[in-house]
Design a protein around this motif. Structure first.
Motif: not given
Lengths: 224, 238
Positions: A156-184
């Motif tokens: 939140v305190n970084t100037r490029t938060r809109e850019l930084l958030l997806p860059i950090l978030l996407l790799p970390i949530i892969i273990p959620v997205i993959i089983p969620a997509v498979l189960a769906t």
């Protein structure tokens, strides 16, 4: 816990007045569904193909709409120094995290409740196993929001938060997205809850681990 | 009168930058202390450390008997903070803002509602209680921030550049409201650049320069505003 609920209630009250996050998330989500439905126009009559496409389309829509909301979650607290005001209150830092997680999850669930029926209409598709699908979406969303809220505070305190958030978030949530997509996918293909027990266990474990880690490190994430 | 705040050998460094160096002073119950100093002197860092927002690198601070490192939650219960930032949510009404912060201090519902109404009347905003804060003028927001800071009846009030962005009339109204709170016997520490206004309110004056307290006297020993401005110039070389 009661203070977390007050923080969540405050956030939701403010959000439902302005609908800044909700509107942009819903519109984005609807646009994704519309674009995919136009792109796959020739295949829409084929239920088998739509069943294969649906998990990807739905989770792309949820994930990116969710990221739009998360980037605003703590940014709103910067106006008038509200985050500092909150930190000055005699509440545990984890209460702030929990409150924000609850409000983000409620908004995300609302977006999903609007998106899923729209998907069914636009893809001319009859959704099977709604109860199982709801469980998958709830568990996947909790994992996504648990990590996303923490990273939203961190960036939140970084100037490029809109850019930084997806860059950090996407790799970390892969273990959620993959089983969620498979189960769906399995639920939409007339599957039973027992068919997705492995994915559900994985999602539940991931949710618990990240929720606990977030509780422990949140204080450092919003530190000066 | 007993000390309510005691600061001993306080230091703060950000990497190699030493912002505060061996700061020490005591504050008695009911005191109104104003800390003057140039930009970058370390005033806001000192205030943030006292407010538990930043951890000191060395030394100790005791507030109302609680050590800042060991009992930050207890200290937060005892302080109210007014800053140039109002800490108010624009989308919520004045009443909702005060109620929210009251709930954060664990005040019970019936006592809180009465306290919110009382404070809104005291700061002259009772007639706007159901209006969103986003529609308020800067002066009104600053008066509401006084109410926010006092919602839990703190014995200590920190004021960090409260005059920032206020016009003459709004600043006078702000002082009027602040003076009206003297009966509550609140200990106040204010950081300010505005010598003309701030000197009138306090009973002790400190000057902080380059991270060190270079001046600490009772208001009565300082003389007139003009005398103090000359003293300030002699101590501070911006």
């Amino acid at each position: 816990m009661i203070r977390s609920l007050h923080i969540a209630a405050k956030d939701l009250k403010a959000e439902f007045r302005t609908k800044q996050m909700l509107n942009s998330m819903v519109i984005f989500s609807l646009l994704v569904i519309v674009i995919f439905s136009v792109s796959f126009g020739d295949l829409l009559g084929n239920s088998k193909i739509v069943t294969q496409l649906a998990p990807g389309v739905l989770w792309i829509s949820f994930t990116f709409a969710g990221m739009l909301g998360l980037s605003r979650s703590f940014a709103g607290e910067l106006e008038n120094g509200c985050l500092e005001g909150l930190k000055l209150c005699p509440v545990d830092r984890s209460a702030i995290y929990n409150g924000k997680t609850i409000s983000n999850a409620v908004i995300m669930f609302l977006v999903e409740i609007i998106t899923v029926p729209l998907f069914a209409v636009m893809f001319n598709y009859s959704i099977n196993g709604l109860a199982g699908l709801a469980i998958v979406i709830i568990l996947g969303t909790i994992g996504f929001i648990s990590v996303g809220t923490l990273l939203s505070a961190l960036t939140v305190n970084t100037r490029t938060r809109e850019l930084l958030l997806p860059i950090l978030l996407l790799p970390i949530i892969i273990p959620v997205i993959i089983p969620a997509v498979l189960a769906t996918g399995k639920m939409l293909a007339n599957g039973d809850i027992s068919d997705i027990s492995g994915e559900l266990r994985l999602l539940a474990v991931y949710d618990i681990i990240f929720f606990i880690i977030a509780q422990l490190v949140f204080e450092y994430a919003i530190g000066d | 009168m007993e000390n309510i705040i005691s600061i001993k050998g306080l230091s703060k460094a950000f990497g190699n930058l030493h912002v505060l160096k061996n700061i020490g002073f005591d504050v008695k119950k009911g005191d109104f202390i104003t800390i003057f100093g140039p930009n970058g002197a370390g005033k806001t860092t000192l205030m943030k450390i006292m407010s538990t927002l930043v951890e000191p690198s060395g030394g100790s601070i005791t507030i109302d008997g609680f050590n800042i490192k060991d009992d930050p939650l207890e200290i937060r219960k005892r302080i109210g903070s007014i800053s140039h930032e109002t800490y108010l949510y624009s989308e919520l009404t004045a009443w909702e803002n005060l109620r929210f912060f009251g709930r954060m201090y664990n005040m019970d519902k019936s006592r809180l509602n009465a306290r919110v109404d009382e404070l809104l009347e005291q700061v002259g905003l009772g007639y706007r209680s159901n209006d969103r804060v986003g529609t308020f003028s800067r002066g009104m927001k600053q008066r509401l921030s006084i109410a926010r800071a006092l919602i839990h009846k703190p014995p200590i009030l920190f004021l960090d550049e409260p005059y920032t962005g206020l016009d003459q009339h709004a600043a006078s109204t702000f002082e009027h409201v602040l003076r009206g709170l003297d009966a509550q016997d609140t200990t106040k520490i204010m950081i300010s650049h505005n010598i003309d206004r701030s000197l009138k309110l306090c009973n002790r004056v400190l000057i902080l320069d380059k991270g060190t307290i270079v001046f600490n006297k009772l208001r009565t020993d300082v003389g007139s505003v003009e005398d103090f401005k000359a003293t300030y110039e002699s101590f501070v070389h911006e």
